[in-house]
Structure formats: structure tokens, C-alpha cells
Design an enzyme around this catalytic site. Sequence first.
Site, short mmCIF file in Angstrom:
data_model
loop_
_atom_site.label_atom_id
_atom_site.label_comp_id
_atom_site.label_asym_id
_atom_site.label_seq_id
_atom_site.Cartn_x
_atom_site.Cartn_y
_atom_site.Cartn_z
N CYS A 433 -4.68 28.61 11.33
CA CYS A 433 -5.18 28.48 10.16
C CYS A 433 -6.27 27.47 10.43
CB CYS A 433 -3.99 28.72 9.26
SG CYS A 433 -4.77 28.61 7.39
N GLU A 505 -5.93 36.32 11.56
CA GLU A 505 -7.08 35.31 10.82
C GLU A 505 -8.54 35.92 10.74
OE1 GLU A 505 -7.26 32.64 8.86
OE2 GLU A 505 -5.15 31.78 9.27
#
Lengths: 515, 515
Positions: A433, A505
Site C-alpha cells: 500500500c 490493491e
Amino acid sequence: MSYNTVKVNSPAPYFCLNKNNEQPEVSVITGRKWNVQTKIENDIKVLTSHNCESTTCLAYYSIGKTLIPTPIESLTDSMVVKGGFIKLDCPTNEQIQILEKKIKDDKKSMEPIIVMISDDLGSVIFEQLNLVSKVASKIELLVVDLSVCLEHSNVSPQSLNTIENLLQILQEALPENIIKNILVLNTNFGAHGSVLYLGNTGDSFNLQSNTSDILDPSSVATSVIANRSHGYEINESVYGAIEFVQNSYLLGLKSGQPNYMYNIELPLNHMLKDECFEAQKMRISKLVRSPNPIEEDFFEYLINHMLVKPHWQSYVNHDFVKLIADGTLDINKFRFFIEQDYSYLVDYGRVHCIAGSKAPKLENMEEELVIVGRIRDEMAQHEKRLKEYFGVTDNSFFKNIKRGPALNNYSRYFNDIAKRGTWEELVAALTPCMMGYGVAALKYKGKVTAKKGSLYEEWIDIYSCAGYEDGMKIGQGLLNHIARTAAPDQIERLVRIYGEVCALETKFWDAALAY
Amino acid sequence: MSYNTVKVNSPAPYFCLNKNNEQPEVSVITGRKWNVQTKIENDIKVLTSHNCESTTCLAYYSIGKTLIPTPIESLTDSMVVKGGFIKLDCPTNEQIQILEKKIKDDKKSMEPIIVMISDDLGSVIFEQLNLVSKVASKIELLVVDLSVCLEHSNVSPQSLNTIENLLQILQEALPENIIKNILVLNTNFGAHGSVLYLGNTGDSFNLQSNTSDILDPSSVATSVIANRSHGYEINESVYGAIEFVQNSYLLGLKSGQPNYMYNIELPLNHMLKDECFEAQKMRISKLVRSPNPIEEDFFEYLINHMLVKPHWQSYVNHDFVKLIADGTLDINKFRFFIEQDYSYLVDYGRVHCIAGSKAPKLENMEEELVIVGRIRDEMAQHEKRLKEYFGVTDNSFFKNIKRGPALNNYSRYFNDIAKRGTWEELVAALTPCMMGYGVAALKYKGKVTAKKGSLYEEWIDIYSCAGYEDGMKIGQGLLNHIARTAAPDQIERLVRIYGEVCALETKFWDAALAY
């Protein structure tokens, strides 16, 4: 002759906690004629995987090709019902009569709860049961395969095309005052699935599988009675059984066999990690660890690894960021993203707390707490955005954000690594992230065509500013640190985690674009 | 007819993570004559509890009182060795010869690793094996009971009174070039235990049990091969097996049976907690929860509960505090306490991080992080004490504090609650430390006879000052909060945890006085 002394500890407290828990006992009574041993071994695996003690009663033994009926006396001896939870697997008349007698005689024991699996929905089995109403009245659930329903109903496969029809057939098939609840497996209404009919509450459920695996009725019935024996309601128990068996197929062995043990952790893993055990004293000096495979920068190694590269590329080159940079992203999609991201950051913060709790050094623990602080700032920015640009006024809004599937899957993944993962694994899961947002945003540094001072320009700035780059350097350093400290056999697992999180993601931004 | 639709999800990621892990397959070949089925069922339970797939081969079936030998062809069919991990349980000549042939024929399969359990340490079994050196050379470990060693050696039980003697016998009993490693169970040199002799490294280990339970050699052997199949070394595998079986007895069922499933979690527990599963949709409106039993103040309820009161009383009335208050505590004992407490606070901080990560609300999470800050202050005070009064100069000292058993047990308990516990359970585990120190110190408020300005006076002050009392009020509020939010069936568990932690606190101060 010299020797080493090793103390084998008393059970760790986390085991002792179980001491007071009664372990339920489930009896399996099977009259099936073929591969009875195999069936029983399967039941024992399933019951053990459900933390149940099992006792068994076989009507036949198949030895080689020959089939030998169990003599009546040993049939009687081996039928233990003290546990009160019984699986009847296509029982013989003899077995039902013995069971009937046992239930009558055994005053002390609790009223038994029975799950029966049948190859015959209709007359035959119920004639048996009518003879011995005592047993029949204890049968809480009948488990059958759809094909059985078709066989014993006078409707054609074609006309049995809706759940309504099926439920109709079930009601007709089930005589008065006998078995009320029934589970029909391997139905095919729209999606492959199962239908549960609860006669005594009138509820019906269509449990849709996401696979077309044919669930083994026997394993499902065993899992149901196991869940029941742990005190769950019949409806919950059925859900758990179908989920369990379905998972067992989806996580099946290379051989194509279902894997009923997918949820079991090897006790020794625990003991070797726990400094209170003396297992380490058993180490033999001769054993040497193979050297760590990572030479170069671990971050570079990761993003170029075959298990990661495709996910990493689709993540950091995602259109979502491109559309933000050139200012053409639909503002509603952006709002959706901000909301989901806000909710994500709560979990992200939690998992950093856990990482802190697992950190090898106190400093690492405090580093994590600093990060949690930063995350709070990011959340504050989101709050500001939503209030200034999207007319959010009530603070309760933030607690009630509706979580989409992409977010839920990501959180679920985090929660698990958090629960089971080592510190290294947590770092591997938390870094994509941080690194990805930076890499993705940096590509547009100085190239943003979105309106000056707009939400979009600001967003790119945040993730491409010098401060953020510094953070990334720390993250990269952390990756190299864990690559050096992780056990060699752990590296592959770290790689897999990193890749899996990159995929999550990507799906997270996909969801925003698809909103 | 109406019905509810429920989607049965794909396996949660934490299950999927296992998909790529090969699940080892262990073959059990047993020639025992009595209760063969029971033996096999037991092996399947143990192997399942070790996350191993099992295949079995029986030389006999006992049906009722009659004993039936398995026909040779089905003996051959049922003997699967593809997994490469084999447990030979007092095999018959026939079985050994079939195995010999299988190993020869099956070029593809890995070299098998065999653990053999024998009722005969000496001649007979080895004559069998000499016939088929191929099998013999694959036997990595022979497991026997001490009584067997005595039977097959010409020493008297009396003269076999030292491990040295036993090891002597083992070396003589094991012919050249056959089985090198041997595990003798249920020895009794000083403590009840087992002796492992590793012929090929020359290492010997005396594994002392802390119970006098007679370990079942068959279960131990099965656990050993299961651990081996997961890639652990033979020495680690033996440790794990003995620890596992011992735990199984210590955590045994009411019936006195060992409980091999003590480490298994019911999959459904997981599914019902995971918001990504639709299990909740299965709820039936009719079901109502029983009301929460706690009316009055939960803290009062706790410290007066029969499971807590004795532990709480011996904790808060501990001499350790009295001796501090009147200034008569040996300074070295105090120093030891400060060191252990410093190390304890690191864990205490960690667990608060985890509590934060599990807190239902973000506010609760941040509360926990505030507490972690306070804990850092307490640690700083300890550092100050140790430097000013005990001549500690090097900061590395704090990282290298030698942890005593009381501390280790406490930490281990914390670590487990942290791993498996709910937020409520964590609060229940974390509060006794905070409340107890306050209650214990307050008894001496204004009654301290220790020297003014001394370490001891200061210590009592810290835990009896107004600020600390405020903290206690918060703690008490938190307890009432969890009592209201916890599920009724959870209350008993919270009570047990609170009591267990009070006992650990008492032992912590005991250790200081005993130093």
C-alpha cells in the site's frame, strides 16, 4: 555416556484453557454396504477436524472383495450413544432397532440429536422409522442428494426446475410428525447449491455455492452434527457444514481428494515458537540452515518476482491514478474511493498495531505506533475532503460507511495475516500500500494536468511529495531488514503475500472505477 | 413459497493461503492383532490433528470376538506408500515383504521415511528386517516401551537404574547397519520420561515429563512421523510428539481418554465471526439470546466470584507489598522484581497494542495506544531506578534481562489471549495488573513506614496516588463495559481469565520474594 536433559512442559496456558471445555462426542452409525471402512475413516477425519470425539458402529466390514456383516452382539456393543449426537448413515433395520432400544434404556443420557443421511427420501426409510417412532422423533435433519428427491417423487427432472417445486415435493415426501427439517444437496436453481427446509419454523434457505463441486452428502451430514454438538443452531450448523465441505473441495489435495484438514495447525509449530517450551534444547549442533537467497535489494527482488510482477505492474500503472492525474476521473467514483479508503485506513491502522505487538524490538513497536499516528492524519484529510467537497456534515457518517466487496476481501486478508502471521509477514503485507501509492503517483510528478488546487492535484501531491518519498525509503529499508532476518524457507511466503496484496490493491482501484 | 438466498463464499484468504501447501500423506501399516480398528481410528485422529492425510493397511480385522486376516491381495492393494512417510506398527512378515516390494517397484516415489513401533526390541523383529534390508535401512526411528527393553535384555529391572545403563543396552540391542535411532518411552530415571538415542549423531536426550502418565507408544510414533512429514528434524519431531501426547493426557476427556484434538478450532467459529461470510443470514428470527447475568458492578462481581476470589485475595494482600511498605524488603529481591517488571512491561505494552487492534471502536483503539504511552513512562522510571540505585550504566542491559519462569508463564499466557482472545478477553486479562497494584498499594496509603524519599516509599506512592486511582476508575468502567457487551456465554470465560491472571500476578511477586 553423556546425554542432554530436556523438560517437557505442562501444556501451555492456551491449551489449558480448553481443559474445562467438554469435548463433544459424536456417534456414527453406518449401514452402507460399500467401502464402509473408507467411509468411517472419512467421518473420523471430518469429526476430528471439528474437534469432536468419535465413536463408530459398522453394519458391515468389506474385507477385500468379501463383505461380512457385523455380528449382532458386537453391533450392539459398538453402538455408543452417550454423547447424544448421532449420525445415521443409511442405517439397517437392525441398527435402528438397536438404537431404539438404547435410547429407551439409557435414561441418564441426554435426548439424542440425530442427523440422518438417506439414499431414499420416500417410503422405505420412513416405514423403517415408523416402526421405531422414538428414533424418528429424534431425527433433527434429513440430508439427501437432489437425485434422490427426483427418484422418489413422481415429477420429471425437467419439471423440477424451481425451488418452489422442490419445497412442494419435500412437504409431500415428509409424512406428518416425522422428520421436519431436510437438506437437499447439489441442487441447480440458477447457481449450484443446496436447499434447507426447516419444517418447524417454516424457513427455507437456498445456499448458493460458487463452485459446481458435487458435495458429498455424508461429509456434509457429519459436519452438521459436529457443529450441532458444539452448541450451534441447526441453521448455523448447516451453513457451516456446506461452507466447510465446499472449502475442502476448493482447497483439495493435488490428488483431487477434498482436504478436510485445511483449518488445522500443526501443534509443533506452536511449541517451537514458544520460548516456554524446551524444544530448542533438542537442536543438534550438526544442523545448519541454508543461507538466505536474497542478495540484492529485496524490494527490487519482490517487484520483479514472477509471483509479484504482474500484480505489481497492474497496480502501480492503474488507470485510476492516470484519470486523477489528468483530472478526468468521475467525481462520484473518487468519492466512493475516498469513503472506502477511509474505512480501509481503520483496518490498516489496526494491523499496524498488531505488527507493533509482534515486532522483535521495542523500537520497531514504537515505529509502528508512529505510523498509526500518520494514518490518523490521512483519515483526517479524508474527513476534511468529504466534509468540504461532498457535503458530509454528521460525524456518524464515517462510522457507517458501506463497505464494498473489494474492501472486505482486503480487510479479511489483513485480519488473517494479523492473526496468524509473523512480524515479517505483516511487514510484507503492509508495505505494498505504502510503496505502490508512491510509485504510482511519482509517475505523474510535474505532469499533472488536473486543475490547479483541485482535489485531484492535491491527491497526487500527497503521494509524490518529498516527505512521502522519505517514508518509502524507510519502507524499503524495512523490507530489506525482514529479508535478512526471515528464515530462508519464509522468503517464498513473503513473496506470495506481497503479490497477493498487490492484487488486492488493484481490485481496490478497479472497484472505484467500476462504481 | 418464499425462501432466503444465502451465498456460500469461496474460502477465506486465510484458508486459501494453505492451498499451495502440499498436505503430507502418512501411511499406517499395522499388524497388531487386537482392536485393530480402534488402533487405526486412533491413528487417524492423531494424523488429522497433525494436518496429515492418512492411508491405512490392516493385517487383521476383529469383528466381534472373531479375528479375520486381511486377504493378501487386498493387503497389497491397501498398502499405499506414495506419501513416503510410513508408520510400521508391529508389522507382520507379510506386510514387511509387501512393503519391501513396493519400495523396490515404486521408482518414482521419494525414499520413504519409516517410524516403527515394536513390541520386541531384540531378535525377532530384526530377523524379519534382515531378510529385507531395504525396509530396515529406511527405518529412521524405533519406538519401544521401557518394559520391552527389560524383556529383551538380560539385565534385571533393578540394575537398569540409570540412563547410562539403558543407553548401553540400546547399543547392544541395535545390530550393526540397522536402525540407528531409538526412542524408549515411560522410563523412570529421576522423573518419569523418555530417552531418545540418536545413533548416527551420538546425541542422547532424556525427556522428562511433568506427569506420570504412561504415554501410548503407538500415538507417540504416529505423532513423530506426522511431524517428520511436515519437514521437521527427527529430534524436533520426537520432542513434539512427546509434548503432544503428554498434553493430550493432561487435557484428557472426563472419560479419562486422551484428547488429541485439543489444538483444533471449530471452523464454524471462524465463519460466524467473519463479516465476509453470509452465515449471519442463516439466523432465524425466533432465536433469542438469554439475558446477561451481570447486574451489579462487574469488578465487584469478579473479585467475589469463586473462581477469582482466592487468587485475587492472595494477590492484593501479598507480603511483597507489605515488606515494601514497611521498608524491610531485601533490596536484591526488589531489584530482581524491577528487572522482571521492566521486561514484563514490554509484553504488557505489546498486548495493549493487540487489544487496540481488536477494539470495536476507533476510540478504544486510541485509548489503548495512550496506555502504551503510559507504560513507556513506567519503563522509563524503572530505567531511572536501575541506573540511579543499582549502578546500571549500559542501555543494552535492558534488552538482556534474564527472564524468570514466573515472567515467562505470564507472558505466554498473554501471548495466547492476544492471539486467540476477543477484545473483551484481552481487557479481562489486562485489568488485574492495573487494578491489583492500586488496591494493594492503597492499603498502605499514609501507613508507609519505609524511609522518606526511599525507593520503597516512592513505589507505594506511584500506585496509591490520585492519578493512579483515576486510572483505576477507567479500568473499572472498562470492565463494566465489556460485561455489558460480552455474550452471556462469554462471561464465564472472562471470569476464568481474570482469576487466572490474578494467580499469575501472585506468582510474579512470589518469585521476587523467593529470589
